[in-house]
Design a protein around this motif. Sequence first.
Motif, PDB file in Angstrom:
ATOM      1  N   LEU A  98     -89.097  82.586 -28.247  1.00  0.00           N
ATOM      2  CA  LEU A  98     -87.860  81.964 -28.289  1.00  0.00           C
ATOM      3  C   LEU A  98     -87.209  81.841 -29.643  1.00  0.00           C
ATOM      4  O   LEU A  98     -86.168  81.967 -30.011  1.00  0.00           O
ATOM      5  CB  LEU A  98     -87.936  80.655 -27.389  1.00  0.00           C
ATOM      6  CG  LEU A  98     -86.779  79.886 -27.309  1.00  0.00           C
ATOM      7  CD1 LEU A  98     -85.714  80.588 -26.654  1.00  0.00           C
ATOM      8  CD2 LEU A  98     -86.806  78.500 -26.710  1.00  0.00           C
ATOM      9  N   ALA A 146     -88.190  84.103 -22.500  1.00  0.00           N
ATOM     10  CA  ALA A 146     -89.183  83.115 -23.018  1.00  0.00           C
ATOM     11  C   ALA A 146     -88.626  81.606 -22.507  1.00  0.00           C
ATOM     12  O   ALA A 146     -89.451  80.629 -21.922  1.00  0.00           O
ATOM     13  CB  ALA A 146     -89.315  83.056 -24.443  1.00  0.00           C
ATOM     14  N   ALA A 147     -87.296  81.433 -22.348  1.00  0.00           N
ATOM     15  CA  ALA A 147     -86.801  80.023 -22.000  1.00  0.00           C
ATOM     16  C   ALA A 147     -87.355  79.790 -20.412  1.00  0.00           C
ATOM     17  O   ALA A 147     -87.595  78.758 -20.221  1.00  0.00           O
ATOM     18  CB  ALA A 147     -85.385  80.037 -22.357  1.00  0.00           C
ATOM     19  N   TYR A 184     -94.553  88.418 -17.413  1.00  0.00           N
ATOM     20  CA  TYR A 184     -93.695  87.920 -18.472  1.00  0.00           C
ATOM     21  C   TYR A 184     -94.668  88.425 -19.783  1.00  0.00           C
ATOM     22  O   TYR A 184     -93.859  88.947 -20.902  1.00  0.00           O
ATOM     23  CB  TYR A 184     -93.681  86.458 -18.824  1.00  0.00           C
ATOM     24  CG  TYR A 184     -93.376  86.104 -20.130  1.00  0.00           C
ATOM     25  CD1 TYR A 184     -91.968  86.057 -20.338  1.00  0.00           C
ATOM     26  CD2 TYR A 184     -94.276  85.336 -20.913  1.00  0.00           C
ATOM     27  CE1 TYR A 184     -91.663  85.796 -21.746  1.00  0.00           C
ATOM     28  CE2 TYR A 184     -93.643  84.803 -22.273  1.00  0.00           C
ATOM     29  CZ  TYR A 184     -92.541  84.810 -22.614  1.00  0.00           C
ATOM     30  OH  TYR A 184     -92.259  84.623 -23.754  1.00  0.00           O
ATOM     31  N   PHE A 201    -100.034  78.448 -23.716  1.00  0.00           N
ATOM     32  CA  PHE A 201     -98.888  78.657 -23.156  1.00  0.00           C
ATOM     33  C   PHE A 201     -97.650  78.191 -23.663  1.00  0.00           C
ATOM     34  O   PHE A 201     -96.622  79.016 -23.771  1.00  0.00           O
ATOM     35  CB  PHE A 201     -98.822  77.613 -21.608  1.00  0.00           C
ATOM     36  CG  PHE A 201     -97.561  77.850 -20.835  1.00  0.00           C
ATOM     37  CD1 PHE A 201     -97.244  79.093 -20.133  1.00  0.00           C
ATOM     38  CD2 PHE A 201     -96.660  76.837 -20.809  1.00  0.00           C
ATOM     39  CE1 PHE A 201     -96.294  79.161 -19.600  1.00  0.00           C
ATOM     40  CE2 PHE A 201     -95.461  77.158 -20.049  1.00  0.00           C
ATOM     41  CZ  PHE A 201     -94.954  78.322 -19.550  1.00  0.00           C
ATOM     42  N   TYR A 202     -97.459  77.394 -24.738  1.00  0.00           N
ATOM     43  CA  TYR A 202     -96.494  76.814 -25.517  1.00  0.00           C
ATOM     44  C   TYR A 202     -96.138  77.956 -26.463  1.00  0.00           C
ATOM     45  O   TYR A 202     -95.265  78.380 -26.695  1.00  0.00           O
ATOM     46  CB  TYR A 202     -96.605  75.545 -26.082  1.00  0.00           C
ATOM     47  CG  TYR A 202     -96.579  74.346 -25.215  1.00  0.00           C
ATOM     48  CD1 TYR A 202     -95.850  74.321 -24.268  1.00  0.00           C
ATOM     49  CD2 TYR A 202     -97.446  73.386 -25.389  1.00  0.00           C
ATOM     50  CE1 TYR A 202     -95.711  73.212 -23.368  1.00  0.00           C
ATOM     51  CE2 TYR A 202     -97.340  72.249 -24.500  1.00  0.00           C
ATOM     52  CZ  TYR A 202     -96.539  72.034 -23.381  1.00  0.00           C
ATOM     53  OH  TYR A 202     -96.434  70.890 -22.647  1.00  0.00           O
ATOM     54  N   CYS A 211     -94.567  81.159 -25.220  1.00  0.00           N
ATOM     55  CA  CYS A 211     -93.055  81.058 -25.040  1.00  0.00           C
ATOM     56  C   CYS A 211     -92.364  80.501 -26.041  1.00  0.00           C
ATOM     57  O   CYS A 211     -91.150  81.061 -26.159  1.00  0.00           O
ATOM     58  CB  CYS A 211     -92.841  79.826 -23.636  1.00  0.00           C
ATOM     59  SG  CYS A 211     -93.521  80.142 -22.363  1.00  0.00           S
ATOM     60  N   ASN A 260     -92.638  91.058 -22.272  1.00  0.00           N
ATOM     61  CA  ASN A 260     -92.293  90.658 -23.757  1.00  0.00           C
ATOM     62  C   ASN A 260     -92.841  91.659 -24.625  1.00  0.00           C
ATOM     63  O   ASN A 260     -92.120  92.086 -25.735  1.00  0.00           O
ATOM     64  CB  ASN A 260     -92.821  89.313 -24.086  1.00  0.00           C
ATOM     65  CG  ASN A 260     -92.479  88.758 -25.131  1.00  0.00           C
ATOM     66  OD1 ASN A 260     -91.464  88.632 -25.634  1.00  0.00           O
ATOM     67  ND2 ASN A 260     -93.698  88.270 -26.142  1.00  0.00           N
ATOM     68  N   LEU A 314     -96.606  85.335 -15.023  1.00  0.00           N
ATOM     69  CA  LEU A 314     -97.045  85.000 -16.363  1.00  0.00           C
ATOM     70  C   LEU A 314     -97.567  86.310 -16.813  1.00  0.00           C
ATOM     71  O   LEU A 314     -97.388  86.867 -17.830  1.00  0.00           O
ATOM     72  CB  LEU A 314     -98.272  83.930 -16.470  1.00  0.00           C
ATOM     73  CG  LEU A 314     -98.785  83.764 -17.945  1.00  0.00           C
ATOM     74  CD1 LEU A 314     -97.628  83.137 -18.792  1.00  0.00           C
ATOM     75  CD2 LEU A 314     -99.699  82.478 -17.617  1.00  0.00           C
ATOM     76  N   MET A 330     -89.502  81.357 -18.618  1.00  0.00           N
ATOM     77  CA  MET A 330     -91.021  81.150 -18.555  1.00  0.00           C
ATOM     78  C   MET A 330     -91.374  79.768 -18.822  1.00  0.00           C
ATOM     79  O   MET A 330     -92.163  79.183 -18.063  1.00  0.00           O
ATOM     80  CB  MET A 330     -91.693  82.208 -19.298  1.00  0.00           C
ATOM     81  CG  MET A 330     -93.134  82.482 -19.096  1.00  0.00           C
ATOM     82  SD  MET A 330     -93.535  83.097 -17.301  1.00  0.00           S
ATOM     83  CE  MET A 330     -94.654  81.762 -16.442  1.00  0.00           C
ATOM     84  N   PHE A 331     -90.876  79.102 -19.789  1.00  0.00           N
ATOM     85  CA  PHE A 331     -91.398  77.898 -20.239  1.00  0.00           C
ATOM     86  C   PHE A 331     -90.821  76.782 -19.131  1.00  0.00           C
ATOM     87  O   PHE A 331     -91.567  75.973 -18.956  1.00  0.00           O
ATOM     88  CB  PHE A 331     -90.512  77.442 -21.503  1.00  0.00           C
ATOM     89  CG  PHE A 331     -90.968  76.146 -22.237  1.00  0.00           C
ATOM     90  CD1 PHE A 331     -92.272  76.250 -22.619  1.00  0.00           C
ATOM     91  CD2 PHE A 331     -89.855  74.982 -22.156  1.00  0.00           C
ATOM     92  CE1 PHE A 331     -92.499  74.948 -23.355  1.00  0.00           C
ATOM     93  CE2 PHE A 331     -90.315  73.838 -22.720  1.00  0.00           C
ATOM     94  CZ  PHE A 331     -91.580  73.765 -23.244  1.00  0.00           C
TER      95      PHE A 331
END
Length: 457
Positions: free
Chosen positions: A440, A324-325, A341, A432-433, A436, A345, A338, A327-328
């Motif tokens: 996390l 997650a970190a 991911y 998107f936020y 991610c 995930n 993406l 990808m962010f």
Amino acid sequence: FVLGIHPNALAYSMTTLGAGMMNSIFNFYYVKLFLNRYKISEVAFHQAQVVFMIWNAINDPLFGYIQDNSKFACCSRRQFSILYGAPLYALAFLLPWFPWKHYEEGDWLSGLHLIVALCAFDGLLTFVLLAQCALFAEISTRHESRLQLIKYNQVATLIGSTSILFCGLISDNMENFAYFQAFAVLVAALATACMCYTGKYSTSQYEQREICTENANLENSDGALSWSSVISLTKQIMTEKNFLFFVTMNFFQVFHLAFCNNFMMIFADNLIPKDVLSSSIRSIMYGAGFICPQCLVLLSHTSLKKFGYYRIILFSFYFEGVAAAVMFVLGPEHYYLLAFYLTTNMVVVQASFSLFNLPLADIVDADLIKHKRRSPLSSMVFGTNALFTKPAQSLAPMLVVTILNQFGYENLNDEVAQPDPSLFLGLHDAMFYLICLVPLCIAVIQILTWTPFSIQN
């Protein structure tokens, strides 16, 4: 043993096959169906989720206590609970896919439809799968036998999860709704047959003891279902620190799983342009999110024996947090990364969740020894766990829908008004936020709560 197949493990896993076919389709499509097709209002959606959250939390310990203490064979015998519950479970699965009328935007009836569909489906899912979870703990107390059950279970889940792939390909990801409905009916019929096989042919090492207890209860039925008994037994279960560590960690796992199941398609549709990934590729991607976790668990069978479930689960949390970190930091413009991911995930979350019956079964064994019980309180332990973790299934969609609607998601499919496309840049950033930062934060919390768990097979 016929052709190397263990008949009892096969019978046990058939319920997993049937439930897997239905659950994956239900969880993956119901949010998008009610938001996009039935156009349910945000208020009605939240009301339905609150009612579902309350019912979801209550029914697990309630059914757990009934199944452990009832004098009726259809409740106390795990196999009969599965056999008689299976047809009703399948009918409940079909409820959301057939609208009660043509819904207008914000129609109150679509809200009632969602409440009935969620509560009926979860109630019967709980009744059947709680009996199956209890069977897992009662078929054998040997760790090797339980690993064998996990292996059979993963094969069954692997086959069952292909329903998402075929459903996506046949219905064009629910765009052809008539094909989707026909496929749902077929899945319901197949699932009923699978679960009835478990009800007919599975056996438990406590079976004879249960029959004796049943007879004793018939002779001495003086308030076995008293509230004092419920409170006393629940208190004994909840004072075990390993149970508390597990429940806290599991709450966030259920939240994360609901987050992935309910919104993976919505996030992918909005963040990855259609000219980058075709509809058929998306169907394969969504199918992989359900199929690959079972492959991963099957491939890690040797590692499970070598390292134990404790380390494997802990490693999965570190992996989720790091992914997650990364990808962010990379940002949303890398579409193929993406997509990878989102799929990875979901695979890791589902795979680690598939192992959770192992620590719960060990908690059942520890409770049996500590309190010198004649037979294990399997259903009550699984039910009490669900009391605290199931609300996460409702909290996840409520929280995400609220956040998305703050950025205009409810206007995204508005056919009348055509809002300024630039307004949706904020929506895409929010999405998107979410994909991610939610994994996390959950990973950090789970590492902190799982590390002190002291039953480490």
